[in-house]
Design a protein around this motif. Structure first.
Motif, short mmCIF file in Angstrom:
data_model
loop_
_atom_site.label_atom_id
_atom_site.label_comp_id
_atom_site.label_asym_id
_atom_site.label_seq_id
_atom_site.Cartn_x
_atom_site.Cartn_y
_atom_site.Cartn_z
N LEU A 110 6.98 8.81 -2.77
CA LEU A 110 7.23 7.27 -2.76
C LEU A 110 7.71 6.95 -4.32
O LEU A 110 7.22 7.53 -5.19
N TRP A 145 8.91 3.76 -6.25
CA TRP A 145 8.86 2.15 -6.34
C TRP A 145 10.27 1.74 -6.98
O TRP A 145 10.56 2.29 -7.92
N PHE A 176 10.55 0.66 2.35
CA PHE A 176 9.35 0.09 2.75
C PHE A 176 9.24 -1.37 1.96
O PHE A 176 9.52 -1.24 0.59
N ASN A 189 0.95 -8.41 -11.41
CA ASN A 189 1.29 -7.82 -9.98
C ASN A 189 0.61 -6.30 -9.97
O ASN A 189 1.72 -5.55 -9.99
N THR A 190 -0.62 -6.15 -10.07
CA THR A 190 -1.28 -4.74 -10.35
C THR A 190 -1.52 -4.16 -8.90
O THR A 190 -1.97 -2.86 -9.06
N GLU A 191 -1.35 -4.68 -8.03
CA GLU A 191 -1.76 -3.90 -6.55
C GLU A 191 -0.71 -3.94 -5.42
O GLU A 191 0.36 -4.77 -5.50
N ASP A 233 -1.16 -3.42 -1.14
CA ASP A 233 -2.09 -3.19 -0.10
C ASP A 233 -1.36 -2.70 1.29
O ASP A 233 -1.19 -1.68 1.53
N TRP A 239 1.74 -2.47 4.08
CA TRP A 239 3.07 -2.16 3.94
C TRP A 239 3.67 -2.30 5.56
O TRP A 239 2.99 -2.56 6.48
N GLY A 240 4.91 -2.51 5.18
CA GLY A 240 5.86 -2.56 6.54
C GLY A 240 5.92 -1.08 7.05
O GLY A 240 5.54 -0.10 6.70
N TYR A 246 -6.30 -0.25 -12.81
CA TYR A 246 -5.51 -0.59 -11.28
C TYR A 246 -4.96 0.87 -11.00
O TYR A 246 -3.87 1.31 -10.95
N ASN A 305 -4.53 3.06 -7.44
CA ASN A 305 -4.81 3.04 -6.11
C ASN A 305 -4.90 4.45 -5.60
O ASN A 305 -4.00 5.37 -6.07
N PHE A 319 -3.62 6.38 -1.75
CA PHE A 319 -2.86 5.98 -0.36
C PHE A 319 -2.91 7.26 0.38
O PHE A 319 -2.72 8.46 -0.35
N GLN A 368 -0.76 8.78 3.67
CA GLN A 368 0.28 8.72 4.56
C GLN A 368 0.28 9.87 5.71
O GLN A 368 0.61 10.87 5.31
N GLN A 397 4.16 7.94 9.75
CA GLN A 397 3.64 6.77 9.33
C GLN A 397 3.79 5.93 8.04
O GLN A 397 4.31 6.86 7.05
N SER A 398 3.56 4.65 7.90
CA SER A 398 3.51 4.07 6.59
C SER A 398 2.38 4.45 5.70
O SER A 398 1.33 4.77 6.46
N PRO A 399 2.50 4.20 4.36
CA PRO A 399 1.24 4.56 3.65
C PRO A 399 0.25 3.62 3.91
O PRO A 399 0.58 2.32 4.33
N ARG A 443 -3.44 2.11 2.39
CA ARG A 443 -4.22 2.19 1.05
C ARG A 443 -5.74 2.53 1.28
O ARG A 443 -6.31 1.95 2.59
N TYR A 494 -9.04 1.18 -4.23
CA TYR A 494 -8.36 0.32 -4.97
C TYR A 494 -9.16 0.19 -6.41
O TYR A 494 -10.29 0.45 -6.10
N TYR A 525 -1.34 9.85 -2.07
CA TYR A 525 -0.35 9.41 -3.41
C TYR A 525 -1.49 8.75 -4.04
O TYR A 525 -2.16 7.88 -3.63
N MET A 550 -1.42 5.92 -7.53
CA MET A 550 -0.46 4.85 -7.94
C MET A 550 -1.14 4.07 -9.03
O MET A 550 -2.41 3.74 -8.74
N GLY A 569 -0.99 0.63 -11.05
CA GLY A 569 -0.49 -0.86 -11.35
C GLY A 569 -0.73 -1.48 -12.40
O GLY A 569 -0.47 -2.65 -12.68
N ILE A 577 5.72 0.33 -11.90
CA ILE A 577 4.74 1.00 -11.02
C ILE A 577 4.89 2.47 -10.78
O ILE A 577 6.14 2.55 -10.48
N PHE A 612 4.22 6.09 -8.80
CA PHE A 612 3.29 7.00 -8.01
C PHE A 612 3.18 8.43 -8.44
O PHE A 612 4.11 8.78 -9.06
N GLN A 636 3.14 12.65 -7.30
CA GLN A 636 4.23 13.32 -6.51
C GLN A 636 3.57 13.33 -4.97
O GLN A 636 4.57 13.66 -4.11
#
Lengths: 122, 113
Positions: A45, A47, A95, A106-108, A110, A112-113, B37, B39, B41, B43, B47-49, B51, B54, B92, B94, B96, B102, B104, B106
Protein backbone atom coordinates in the motif's frame (compact mmCIF):
# COMPACT_ATOMS: atom_id res chain seq x y z
CA UNK A 1 -23.43 1.93 7.31
CA UNK A 2 -20.39 3.69 5.87
CA UNK A 3 -19.85 2.92 2.18
CA UNK A 4 -17.34 4.24 -0.33
CA UNK A 5 -18.17 3.31 -3.92
CA UNK A 6 -15.56 4.02 -6.56
CA UNK A 7 -15.77 4.40 -10.31
CA UNK A 8 -14.94 1.61 -12.71
CA UNK A 9 -11.68 0.41 -14.21
CA UNK A 10 -9.82 2.62 -16.66
CA UNK A 11 -7.28 2.00 -19.42
CA UNK A 12 -5.15 4.98 -20.38
CA UNK A 13 -2.22 5.67 -22.67
CA UNK A 14 1.07 7.04 -21.36
CA UNK A 15 0.92 10.81 -21.00
CA UNK A 16 -2.84 10.87 -20.50
CA UNK A 17 -4.76 11.75 -17.33
CA UNK A 18 -7.23 9.72 -15.30
CA UNK A 19 -9.92 10.81 -12.86
CA UNK A 20 -11.25 8.39 -10.25
CA UNK A 21 -14.36 9.10 -8.19
CA UNK A 22 -15.36 7.94 -4.73
CA UNK A 23 -18.97 8.36 -3.60
CA UNK A 24 -19.55 8.27 0.13
CA UNK A 25 -22.70 7.31 1.99
CA UNK A 26 -23.71 6.44 5.53
CA UNK A 27 -22.02 9.42 7.17
CA UNK A 28 -21.58 13.18 6.78
CA UNK A 29 -19.18 13.41 3.83
CA UNK A 30 -17.80 16.86 4.65
CA UNK A 31 -17.14 15.83 8.24
CA UNK A 32 -14.25 13.45 7.55
CA UNK A 33 -11.00 13.61 5.61
CA UNK A 34 -10.64 11.36 2.58
CA UNK A 35 -7.37 9.59 1.79
CA UNK A 36 -6.13 8.15 -1.49
CA UNK A 37 -3.91 5.06 -1.45
CA UNK A 38 -2.64 3.06 -4.39
CA UNK A 39 -1.40 -0.50 -4.80
CA UNK A 40 0.65 -1.60 -7.78
CA UNK A 41 0.17 -5.21 -8.94
CA UNK A 42 1.54 -7.59 -6.32
CA UNK A 43 2.88 -4.73 -4.21
CA UNK A 44 2.07 -3.03 -0.93
CA UNK A 45 0.00 0.00 0.00
CA UNK A 46 1.31 3.41 -1.08
CA UNK A 47 -0.30 6.45 0.52
CA UNK A 48 -0.84 9.33 -1.93
CA UNK A 49 -2.52 12.10 0.04
CA UNK A 50 -5.76 13.40 1.49
CA UNK A 51 -8.43 16.04 1.03
CA UNK A 52 -10.45 17.80 3.68
CA UNK A 53 -13.93 17.78 2.08
CA UNK A 54 -15.06 20.60 4.35
CA UNK A 55 -12.39 23.14 3.39
CA UNK A 56 -11.10 21.61 0.16
CA UNK A 57 -7.59 21.69 1.56
CA UNK A 58 -5.26 18.94 0.34
CA UNK A 59 -1.96 17.34 1.20
CA UNK A 60 -0.04 14.88 -0.95
CA UNK A 61 3.20 12.99 -1.09
CA UNK A 62 6.04 14.98 -2.61
CA UNK A 63 6.60 12.49 -5.44
CA UNK A 64 3.14 13.30 -6.83
CA UNK A 65 3.51 17.10 -6.67
CA UNK A 66 2.31 18.65 -9.88
CA UNK A 67 0.64 15.44 -11.09
CA UNK A 68 -2.09 14.78 -8.56
CA UNK A 69 -5.25 16.81 -8.01
CA UNK A 70 -7.72 15.94 -5.28
CA UNK A 71 -11.12 17.61 -5.37
CA UNK A 72 -14.59 17.05 -4.00
CA UNK A 73 -18.23 17.84 -4.69
CA UNK A 74 -19.99 18.02 -1.36
CA UNK A 75 -23.42 18.28 -3.04
CA UNK A 76 -23.09 14.66 -4.18
CA UNK A 77 -20.76 13.42 -1.40
CA UNK A 78 -18.05 12.52 -3.88
CA UNK A 79 -14.28 12.85 -3.81
CA UNK A 80 -12.09 12.77 -6.91
CA UNK A 81 -8.49 11.88 -7.62
CA UNK A 82 -6.97 13.04 -10.89
CA UNK A 83 -3.51 11.89 -11.91
CA UNK A 84 -1.88 13.41 -14.96
CA UNK A 85 1.10 12.58 -17.20
CA UNK A 86 0.56 8.87 -16.60
CA UNK A 87 3.43 6.43 -16.99
CA UNK A 88 3.47 2.62 -16.97
CA UNK A 89 4.49 2.80 -13.29
CA UNK A 90 1.10 4.35 -12.47
CA UNK A 91 -0.66 1.06 -13.25
CA UNK A 92 -2.28 0.22 -9.92
CA UNK A 93 -5.49 -0.16 -7.95
CA UNK A 94 -6.43 3.21 -6.49
CA UNK A 95 -8.36 3.21 -3.20
CA UNK A 96 -10.18 5.98 -1.42
CA UNK A 97 -10.36 5.58 2.36
CA UNK A 98 -12.05 7.61 5.06
CA UNK A 99 -9.88 9.52 7.49
CA UNK A 100 -10.41 11.32 10.75
CA UNK A 101 -12.97 13.99 11.63
CA UNK A 102 -12.15 17.05 9.55
CA UNK A 103 -11.76 19.27 12.62
CA UNK A 104 -8.85 17.23 14.01
CA UNK A 105 -5.45 15.98 12.88
CA UNK A 106 -5.88 13.39 10.14
CA UNK A 107 -4.32 10.51 11.98
CA UNK A 108 -6.59 7.62 11.05
CA UNK A 109 -7.87 5.54 8.17
CA UNK A 110 -10.89 3.32 8.74
CA UNK A 111 -13.28 2.47 5.85
CA UNK A 112 -12.01 1.74 2.32
CA UNK A 113 -13.56 1.82 -1.13
CA UNK A 114 -13.51 -1.25 -3.36
CA UNK A 115 -10.64 0.11 -5.46
CA UNK A 116 -10.35 1.24 -9.06
CA UNK A 117 -7.88 -0.46 -11.40
CA UNK A 118 -6.06 2.00 -13.62
CA UNK A 119 -4.03 0.38 -16.37
CA UNK A 120 -1.54 2.43 -18.36
CA UNK A 121 -0.88 0.75 -21.67
CA UNK A 122 0.22 1.83 -25.10
CA UNK B 1 9.22 10.35 6.24
CA UNK B 2 8.71 7.72 8.91
CA UNK B 3 9.80 4.29 7.71
CA UNK B 4 7.70 1.37 8.91
CA UNK B 5 9.54 -1.97 8.90
CA UNK B 6 7.59 -5.20 9.28
CA UNK B 7 8.93 -8.66 10.01
CA UNK B 8 8.68 -11.31 8.90
CA UNK B 9 7.57 -10.54 5.35
CA UNK B 10 6.24 -14.08 4.96
CA UNK B 11 4.71 -16.08 7.80
CA UNK B 12 3.76 -19.73 7.25
CA UNK B 13 1.58 -20.96 10.11
CA UNK B 14 -0.31 -24.08 11.07
CA UNK B 15 -4.05 -23.72 11.62
CA UNK B 16 -4.82 -23.36 15.30
CA UNK B 17 -1.33 -22.11 16.12
CA UNK B 18 -0.43 -18.55 17.14
CA UNK B 19 1.15 -15.96 14.85
CA UNK B 20 2.98 -12.74 15.56
CA UNK B 21 3.98 -9.84 13.29
CA UNK B 22 6.39 -7.10 14.28
CA UNK B 23 6.30 -3.50 13.10
CA UNK B 24 9.04 -0.97 13.91
CA UNK B 25 8.97 2.73 13.11
CA UNK B 26 12.00 4.93 12.41
CA UNK B 27 10.60 7.63 14.74
CA UNK B 28 8.42 7.63 17.83
CA UNK B 29 4.71 7.36 17.06
CA UNK B 30 3.58 9.17 20.21
CA UNK B 31 1.56 12.19 19.09
CA UNK B 32 1.35 15.54 20.86
CA UNK B 33 -2.06 14.56 22.29
CA UNK B 34 -0.50 11.56 24.04
CA UNK B 35 -2.02 8.98 21.68
CA UNK B 36 -0.09 6.61 19.45
CA UNK B 37 -1.63 6.34 16.00
CA UNK B 38 -0.57 2.89 14.90
CA UNK B 39 -3.09 0.83 12.92
CA UNK B 40 -3.13 -2.73 11.63
CA UNK B 41 -4.93 -3.71 8.43
CA UNK B 42 -5.78 -7.09 6.92
CA UNK B 43 -6.04 -7.50 3.16
CA UNK B 44 -7.53 -10.78 2.00
CA UNK B 45 -6.82 -11.87 -1.59
CA UNK B 46 -8.75 -9.73 -4.06
CA UNK B 47 -10.24 -7.49 -1.36
CA UNK B 48 -9.74 -3.99 -0.03
CA UNK B 49 -7.83 -3.57 3.21
CA UNK B 50 -9.85 -3.83 6.41
CA UNK B 51 -8.78 -2.15 9.62
CA UNK B 52 -8.36 -4.56 12.54
CA UNK B 53 -6.64 -2.46 15.21
CA UNK B 54 -6.38 1.27 15.83
CA UNK B 55 -4.29 3.25 18.31
CA UNK B 56 -2.02 0.25 18.95
CA UNK B 57 -4.42 -2.04 20.76
CA UNK B 58 -8.08 -1.16 20.07
CA UNK B 59 -9.97 -3.77 18.06
CA UNK B 60 -12.44 -2.54 15.49
CA UNK B 61 -16.06 -3.64 15.70
CA UNK B 62 -16.54 -7.18 14.43
CA UNK B 63 -12.87 -8.14 14.68
CA UNK B 64 -12.46 -11.49 16.44
CA UNK B 65 -10.81 -11.32 19.84
CA UNK B 66 -8.06 -13.69 18.67
CA UNK B 67 -6.48 -10.56 17.16
CA UNK B 68 -4.59 -8.30 19.55
CA UNK B 69 -2.21 -5.38 19.20
CA UNK B 70 0.45 -4.16 21.57
CA UNK B 71 3.54 -2.00 21.75
CA UNK B 72 4.69 1.54 22.36
CA UNK B 73 7.01 4.19 21.01
CA UNK B 74 8.61 2.60 17.96
CA UNK B 75 7.97 -1.10 18.50
CA UNK B 76 4.61 -2.78 17.86
CA UNK B 77 3.17 -6.27 17.49
CA UNK B 78 0.06 -7.86 16.04
CA UNK B 79 -0.77 -11.27 17.46
CA UNK B 80 -3.26 -13.88 16.35
CA UNK B 81 -3.85 -16.34 19.19
CA UNK B 82 -5.06 -19.22 17.00
CA UNK B 83 -4.88 -18.83 13.24
CA UNK B 84 -7.98 -19.75 11.25
CA UNK B 85 -8.26 -20.30 7.51
CA UNK B 86 -10.06 -16.97 7.02
CA UNK B 87 -7.01 -15.12 8.40
CA UNK B 88 -5.01 -15.78 5.24
CA UNK B 89 -3.88 -12.58 3.56
CA UNK B 90 -1.45 -9.73 3.89
CA UNK B 91 -1.17 -7.63 7.06
CA UNK B 92 0.01 -4.03 7.08
CA UNK B 93 0.88 -1.65 9.87
CA UNK B 94 0.31 2.05 9.26
CA UNK B 95 1.37 5.12 11.20
CA UNK B 96 -0.90 8.17 11.31
CA UNK B 97 0.98 10.13 13.96
CA UNK B 98 3.05 11.96 11.34
CA UNK B 99 -0.13 12.68 9.45
CA UNK B 100 1.28 14.91 6.75
CA UNK B 101 3.13 11.84 5.46
CA UNK B 102 1.25 8.68 6.41
CA UNK B 103 3.25 5.53 5.83
CA UNK B 104 2.59 1.80 5.67
CA UNK B 105 4.80 -1.17 6.39
CA UNK B 106 5.77 -3.42 3.49
CA UNK B 107 3.20 -6.03 4.43
CA UNK B 108 3.43 -9.53 5.93
CA UNK B 109 1.95 -12.41 3.98
CA UNK B 110 0.27 -14.95 6.28
CA UNK B 111 -0.04 -18.37 4.69
CA UNK B 112 -0.99 -21.83 5.84
CA UNK B 113 1.77 -24.42 6.14
Amino acid sequence: QVQLVQSGAEVKKPGASVKVSCKASGYTFSGYYMHWVRQAPGQGLDWMGWINPNSGGTNSVEKFYGRVTMTRDTSISTAYLELSRLTFDDTAVYFCARGTLAVAANTEIDYWGQGTLVTVSS
Amino acid sequence: DVVMTQSPLSLPVTLGQPASISCRSSQSLVYSDGNTYLNWFQQRPGQSPRRLIYKVSNRDSGVPDRFSGSGSGTDFTLKISRVEAEDIGVYYCMQGTHWLAITFGQGTRLEIK
